[in-house]
Scaffold this active site. Structure first.
Site, short mmCIF file in Angstrom:
data_model
loop_
_atom_site.label_atom_id
_atom_site.label_comp_id
_atom_site.label_asym_id
_atom_site.label_seq_id
_atom_site.Cartn_x
_atom_site.Cartn_y
_atom_site.Cartn_z
N ASP A 222 54.06 45.64 72.38
CA ASP A 222 55.67 45.90 72.80
C ASP A 222 56.54 45.26 72.67
OD1 ASP A 222 57.33 47.35 75.04
OD2 ASP A 222 56.64 45.61 76.46
N HIS B 188 60.61 50.47 65.34
CA HIS B 188 59.13 51.28 65.29
C HIS B 188 59.07 50.94 63.41
CE1 HIS B 188 59.27 52.98 69.01
NE2 HIS B 188 60.43 53.57 68.70
N LEU C 47 36.79 45.04 59.52
CA LEU C 47 37.42 45.10 60.44
C LEU C 47 37.04 45.90 61.41
CD1 LEU C 47 38.72 43.32 62.63
CD2 LEU C 47 41.07 44.37 61.04
#
Length: 866
Positions: free
Chosen positions: A643, A660, A756
């Protein structure tokens, strides 16, 4: 041929159980025969009665009470056995027809009925002869038994014949009484002075009565009369099944359906198994276990229990049958992996590798909801069906790997307790304990602690019994403080020269076990059946302790079985008490079970794969390195709400799209940090279902950034050991088709990577995910594949977007906001929350490491206490 014999044994077992259910007939055999003999002996005088005995070929003189006893015994046996066979045949006719229609050999059913008839006749004849000996001793006991058995066979065959003709139980009982009354009444010379009339030789009981009187008065064998009785028995025994077959048109033409195993249908095999094991079949049906593959797995676990020892068998026999399969499955898993860790045929590394492979396969099976291995399949089904927590499995498997490497040592009693608690309760003791309860009956929290004490006593006794074997393996499972206190070493035990203090140590440990058993005596204060069961187990363990204390030196010769008579008597008495307790407190509910939904199959995958060698993560620009954390402190799944991109761009005086793009660089660095620290799974909130309310330009920018990050040719992230997963809705059709296609291509290309797992939550909403799972369950319930009343949380979790990922351990949100925004609500129910003030573009891998270090310091009790 072996299949045919198995079917015959099955049919015989079923027929025996059918007879055993007729409690009235059994009571009449036990009480009516001796009562009749006693009344005839006491009421009638012993005045001699003279009549012509054709078996001897001359007149004989016998007391009136003696002749009446023989006639009465024959009458009672004929009446009881005849009605038993009539009732059993009448009630099983329709079931037998269904079996034959399914492929069960008809001949097996017919032979089974005659086998049980022969067995019943011999047993009742012998029983009547034994009682007769209390009043006077016949000259020929063998002939007397044969005479009584012949009469029982004759009227048993008549009962089968009547069952083929009649359908009314009352009519069958009436005809058996009347025919036997007329027949035996005319055979008695006290009631019929013309008992030697040649016309009586045509009656069914003539040969039996003649043989019985001959056995009481002479030493000759009445072959003709015995043969006559046998002919009547064979004729009637064959006539009954013949009429039954002729009347049952559906039975015709089915004799050859099941001559070999391959000729049986699945229904026939299942019915045959239910007949061979009626009690087990009932237990499985009550537990909702109907799949033959699952039954095979549970049976493998049950056999492991039976081969382990008398205490394990006693435990499963004393607990409620409703949850017995659950404990079979749990013990089967423990037994298999323990055998792998104790195998002395290979080296430590080979044992550890086998244990590791088994445990990893089990963990994968638990995520999928099924397994191809029978034992693992049963355990997976039990965990899902009874909604067990499997969080302790990893610790238990780690302990077994230590056992396999011969690294198990206990410095003190605390370590010893931790070891056995980890192995005994890998699924959390509270849930299995709760399953032992019933409506109106419950186990209090203190019962769980008492159960732990009982488990400590059980394992201490087990350690004493395995002392010599553990010494041979070089791994004594007793605290080092105890061994050092009494000067006992593993080498001394292996050489069977433990020293003078060995007996003192054994007595001290036995006393410790008695103390724990005393603390466990309070189990089930609010649950009488469980209380009685554990009191019985405590009594059995006291028997074992007394045996150990009488001869401590015998422990070095290997494990010895308990005293069979005392042990079985105590166990039988306890089982009867448990049964009475359940009768007084009969549960009205049922165990929570459900048919498991099949896991979603992996999609066919022929997409592109990278052929380049995977690179290590790029180092941190400032040279930072991850902190050192133990495996136990490392979270398995971290979720991040990214956020603050727009606010960061506005603070920098830039357009929102720049935020972004900066956030994409921050995410790449965080992923590198996750790879460096060894994090197994990372979920990131890329775009929520609520974000569609944003301006179109902002939405387009976010989706464009996501699309560029998924490009396998340009994004450097995919040159690392990262596996992509996608969680999000595809039902609304809002995502561009090109973006969805790129997600699928990248997911397929990275599916084999093991470093991962990156779970990108795109077009994701927690409520949408739960609604998606609910719809899947509703479809299964509508199609009859799932009982709505038996759905557990595991069933819903199986239909989430990524059901095989672990629950979230740590949830992080940036930009100072303190809310979860509909992000992974189901997976984060027990997560630790951490809210960071920096905006997302200002975040790097050091923030992730700091958050994980903070997580490692938190005390995660998960609703329990230390």
């Amino acid at each position: 041929m072996s299949w045919w014999w198995r079917c015959l044994r099955t049919a015989v077992r079923h027929a025996v159980l059918e007879q055993a259910r007729n409690r009235l007939a059994l009571a009449l055999v036990v009480f009516f025969v001796p009562l009749w003999l006693w009344l005839a002996y006491r009421v009638l005088p012993d005045t001699p009665v003279r009549f012509f005995l054709r078996a001897a070929g001359h007149p004989v003189s016998t007391g009136a009470n003696t002749v009446t006893q023989l006639s009465g015994a024959l009458h009672s046996i004929a009446l009881i056995v005849g009605f038993m066979m009539f009732l059993a045949t009448s009630r099983s006719t329709e079931f037998d027809r269904r079996l034959v229609t399914a492929g069960f050999p008809k001949v097996c059913l017919l032979l089974a009925k005659n086998t049980v008839l022969l067995l019943s006749a011999v047993l009742t004849g012998s029983y009547a002869t034994v009682w007769l000996c209390f009043f006077w001793r016949p000259e020929r006991l063998d002939v007397m038994v044969a005479a009584f058995a012949g009469g029982a066979l004759t009227y048993g065959g008549a009962g089968i014949l009547l069952a083929a003709v009649l359908r009314s139980e009352l009519a069958g009982m009436f005809l058996v009484i009347m025919v036997s009354f007329v027949d035996l009444g005319l055979q008695n010379p006290v009631a019929n002075p013309a008992a030697d009339s040649p016309l009586l030789r045509g009656l069914p009981a003539y040969g039996a009565m003649q043989s019985a009187v001959s056995a009481s008065t002479g030493t000759l064998t009445p072959w003709h009369q015995l043969l006559l009785s046998g002919c009547w028995a064979v004729a009637l025994a064959m006539a009954g099944p013949l009429v039954l077959t002729l009347r049952g048109g559906r039975w015709r033409g089915t004799l050859t359906l099941l001559k070999r195993p391959g000729g049986a249908t699945g229904t026939g095999r299942n019915a045959a198994w239910r007949l061979r094991h009626p009690v087990l079949s009932l237990i499985y049906r009550r537990a909702g276990i109907t799949d033959p593959a699952l039954v095979t797995g549970y049976e493998a676990c049950r056999r492991l229990v039976r081969s382990s020892g008398p205490m394990e068998i006693a435990f499963t026999q004393l607990i409620s049958a409703r949850v017995r399969p659950l404990f079979w499955a749990m013990y089967g898993y423990v037994r298999v992996i323990d055998d792998l860790s104790d195998d002395t045929g290979d080296g430590d590394q080979d044992r550890a590798a086998r244990v590791s492979a088994f445990s990893l396969a089990l963990e994968a099976d638990l995520r999928q909801g099924r397994s191809s291995d029978p034992v693992r399949g049963a355990l997976v089904h039990a965990v899902w069906t009874w909604n067990l927590s499997s969080e302790g499995l990893a610790s238990a498997n780690a302990v077994f790997r230590m056992d396999a490497a011969r690294q198990t040592e206990f410095a003190n009693w605390d370590e010893w307790h931790t070891y056995w608690d980890t192995l005994a309760f890998p699924f959390d003791v509270s849930r299995p304990t709760a399953l032992l309860g019933a409506p109106g009956l419950f186990l209090a929290p203190r019962d769980a602690e008492a159960l732990r004490r009982w488990n400590h006593a059980f394992n201490l006794i087990d350690c004493l019994g395995d002392l010599h074997q553990d010494a041979e393996n070089g791994c004594i499972k007793l605290p080092a403080t105890v061994l050092g206190q009494y000067g006992v070493t593993a080498e001394d035990l292996r050489l069977k020269q433990p020293g003078a203090q060995f007996a003192t140590m054994v007595h001290a440990l036995a006393g410790q076990a008695r103390e724990w058993l005393g603390q466990a005596a309070s189990i089930g204060a609010q649950h009488p059946p469980v209380a009685v069961a554990f009191r019985t187990l405590v009594e059995l363990q006291h028997l074992e302790l007394r045996r150990i204390e009488r001869n401590p030196q015998a422990l070095l010769d290997g494990r010895r079985p308990p005293h069979p008579v005392r042990f079985q008597y105590t166990l039988l008495r306890g089982r009867l008490r448990v049964a009475r307790a359940w009768q007084r407190h009969r549960p009205t509910g049922s165990v929570t079970t459900a048919v498991l939904p099949a896991p979603r199959p992996a999609a066919a995958d022929h997409g592109p794969r990278t052929s380049q060698a995977l690179l290590p993560p790029a180092p941190h620009p400032g040279g930072a390195v991850p902190p050192a954390l133990s495996g136990r402190r490392m979270p398995q799944h971290v979720a991040i709400i990214m956020d603050g991109n727009g606010r960061w761009a506005e603070a920098q005086g830039q357009v929102r799209s720049a935020g972004h793009h900066a956030g994409q660089h921050a995410l790449r660095d965080v992923i590198y940090g996750a790879l460096e620290i060894g994090l197994p799974c990372l979920s990131v909130y890329a775009f929520s279902t609520e974000n569609w309310a944003r301006p179109a330009a902002d939405i387009e920018t976010v989706l464009s950034v996501v699309s560029s990050g998924l490009d396998m040719n340009t994004e450097e992230l995919w040159r690392r050991d990262v596996q992509l997963r996608w969680s999000g809705s595809t039902d609304d059709g809002r995502l561009p088709a090109e973006l969805v296609d790129r997600i699928h291509r990248t997911t397929r290309a990275t599916r084999e990577r093991t470093g991962l797992i990156l779970n990108v939550c795109l077009n994701y909403g927690g409520r949408h995910e739960l609604a998606h799972a609910a719809r899947a369950l509703a479809r299964q319930a509508a199609h009859g594949g799932l009982d709505p009343d038996r759905i557990t949380p595991r069933h819903l979790a199986r239909h989430l977007y990524q059901p095989d990922l672990p629950d979230v351990d740590l949830l992080i949100r940036t930009s100072g906001e303190q809310r979860t925004s509909n992000f992974l609500p189901w997976q984060s129910t027990c997560a630790e929350y951490l809210f960071l003030d920096p905006l997302w573009p200002d975040i790097d891998r050091t923030h992730l490491w700091a958050a994980i270090s903070t997580y490692a310091t938190r005390d995660r009790r998960l609703g329990t206490t230390k």
